[in-house]
Design a protein around this motif. Structure first.
Motif, PDB file in Angstrom:
ATOM      1  N   ILE A  20     -21.373  42.633 -20.649  1.00  0.00           N
ATOM      2  CA  ILE A  20     -22.444  42.082 -19.855  1.00  0.00           C
ATOM      3  C   ILE A  20     -23.586  41.318 -21.206  1.00  0.00           C
ATOM      4  N   LEU A  21     -23.205  40.127 -20.949  1.00  0.00           N
ATOM      5  CA  LEU A  21     -24.007  39.012 -21.595  1.00  0.00           C
ATOM      6  C   LEU A  21     -25.231  38.315 -20.025  1.00  0.00           C
ATOM      7  N   ASN A  22     -26.315  38.974 -20.499  1.00  0.00           N
ATOM      8  CA  ASN A  22     -27.168  37.834 -19.466  1.00  0.00           C
ATOM      9  C   ASN A  22     -28.381  36.914 -20.574  1.00  0.00           C
ATOM     10  N   CYS A  23     -28.471  36.406 -19.451  1.00  0.00           N
ATOM     11  CA  CYS A  23     -28.670  34.834 -19.916  1.00  0.00           C
ATOM     12  C   CYS A  23     -29.745  34.160 -18.738  1.00  0.00           C
ATOM     13  N   ASP A  24     -31.381  34.318 -18.997  1.00  0.00           N
ATOM     14  CA  ASP A  24     -32.027  33.547 -18.079  1.00  0.00           C
ATOM     15  C   ASP A  24     -32.450  32.048 -18.092  1.00  0.00           C
ATOM     16  N   TYR A  25     -33.000  31.142 -16.896  1.00  0.00           N
ATOM     17  CA  TYR A  25     -33.177  29.930 -17.626  1.00  0.00           C
ATOM     18  C   TYR A  25     -34.435  29.659 -16.542  1.00  0.00           C
ATOM     19  N   THR A  26     -35.091  28.634 -16.761  1.00  0.00           N
ATOM     20  CA  THR A  26     -36.498  28.607 -15.984  1.00  0.00           C
ATOM     21  C   THR A  26     -36.282  27.045 -15.448  1.00  0.00           C
TER      22      THR A  26
END
Lengths: 113, 114
Positions: A20-26
Motif C-alpha cells: 500500500i503506497l500513499n499519497c496526499d495532496y493539498t
C-alpha cells in the motif's frame, strides 16, 4: 510548498502480500491523479489513473483509491511480486488544457522474495 | 515505434559551459515536457509545450531555454551550466485520448556539472 506528498520514502513487503503506497495532496482543484512506476536508469512509466469523479479504479493487481474529503489517494498492489520493486510516483493534474502534472517525491518499494 | 528518445544519455559539463539536450517523439503527440529529477524532490517541470509553436514555463525554468523545433522535437538548452543543474533530465509527451492525461517518458539524460 509541496502540493503532492508521499511521506514514506521507502517500503518493504514480502512477496505475495499487499503493498500500500500513499499519497496526499493539498490542492482541491486537482481533478485527475496518476501513478507512475520507475525502474533505475529508465524513464517513469504510467501505471494507473483515477478521475476525481471516482473513488476507485482497478487494473489487474493494481487498485487506486481516492478519498477526496481527506485529499488522499493510495495504490494497492495485490499480490506483490519481486518485479514490482521500483520507485512509485503519484501525480496530480488540474490545470485545464495544459496537462501539467505535479509529482510527489516518490516511494521506493522493495518486494522481498 | 521508438516512443520518446533522448540524447545524450550522459553528459559531464564544466561550470559555464553550454549544451542542448535533444528529445524526439514518434507518437504524433501535441504536447511535450521537460522535467528534472533530484533526490528527495520528485519530478519537477522545467518547461512544456502544449502544442507546436508554443512553450511555457513550469515550476523551475530559471537557467534553461527550450525550442519546439517541430511537432516531433523539443530541445532543452543550458546556456551557462551551474553545479545546481546537476540532475537527471526527462522528456515526455502526451496526447488526449482514452487516457487524456497520460504522459510517456524518455529514458533520461544524466547531467553532471562540475
Amino acid at each position: 510548498d509541496q502540493q503532492v506528498k508521499q511521506n514514506s520514502p521507502s517500503l518493504s513487503v514480502q512477496e505475495g502480500r499487499i503493498s500500500i503506497l500513499n499519497c496526499d495532496y493539498t490542492n482541491s482543484m486537482f481533478d485527475y491523479f496518476l501513478w507512475y512506476k520507475k525502474y533505475p536508469a529508465e524513464g517513469p512509466t504510467f501505471l494507473i489513473s483515477i478521475s476525481s469523479i471516482k473513488d476507485k479504479n482497478e487494473d489487474g493487481r493494481f487498485t487506486v483509491f481516492l478519498n477526496k474529503s481527506a485529499k488522499h489517494l493510495s495504490l494497492h498492489i495485490v499480490p506483490s511480486q519481486p518485479g514490482d520493486s521500483a520507485v512509485y510516483f503519484c501525480a496530480a493534474s488540474g490545470v485545464s488544457g495544459t496537462y501539467k502534472y505535479i509529482f510527489g517525491t516518490g516511494t521506493r518499494l522493495k518486494v522481498l522474495a | 515505434n521508438a516512443g520518446v528518445t533522448q540524447t545524450p544519455k550522459f553528459q559531464v559539463l564544466k561550470t559555464g559551459q553550454s549544451m542542448t539536450l535533444q528529445c524526439a517523439q514518434d507518437m504524433n503527440h501535441n504536447s511535450m515536457y521537460w522535467y528534472r529529477q533530484d533526490p528527495g524532490m520528485g519530478l519537477r517541470l522545467i518547461y512544456y509545450s502544449a502544442s507546436e509553436g508554443t512553450t511555457d514555463k513550469g515550476e523551475v525554468p530559471n537557467g534553461y531555454n527550450v525550442s519546439r523545433l517541430n511537432k516531433r522535437e523539443f530541445s532543452l538548452r543550458l546556456e551557462s551550466a551551474a553545479p545546481s543543474q546537476t540532475s537527471v533530465y526527462f522528456c515526455a509527451s502526451s496526447q488526449p485520448g482514452p487516457r487524456p492525461y497520460e504522459q510517456y517518458f524518455g529514458p533520461g539524460t544524466r547531467l553532471t556539472v562540475t
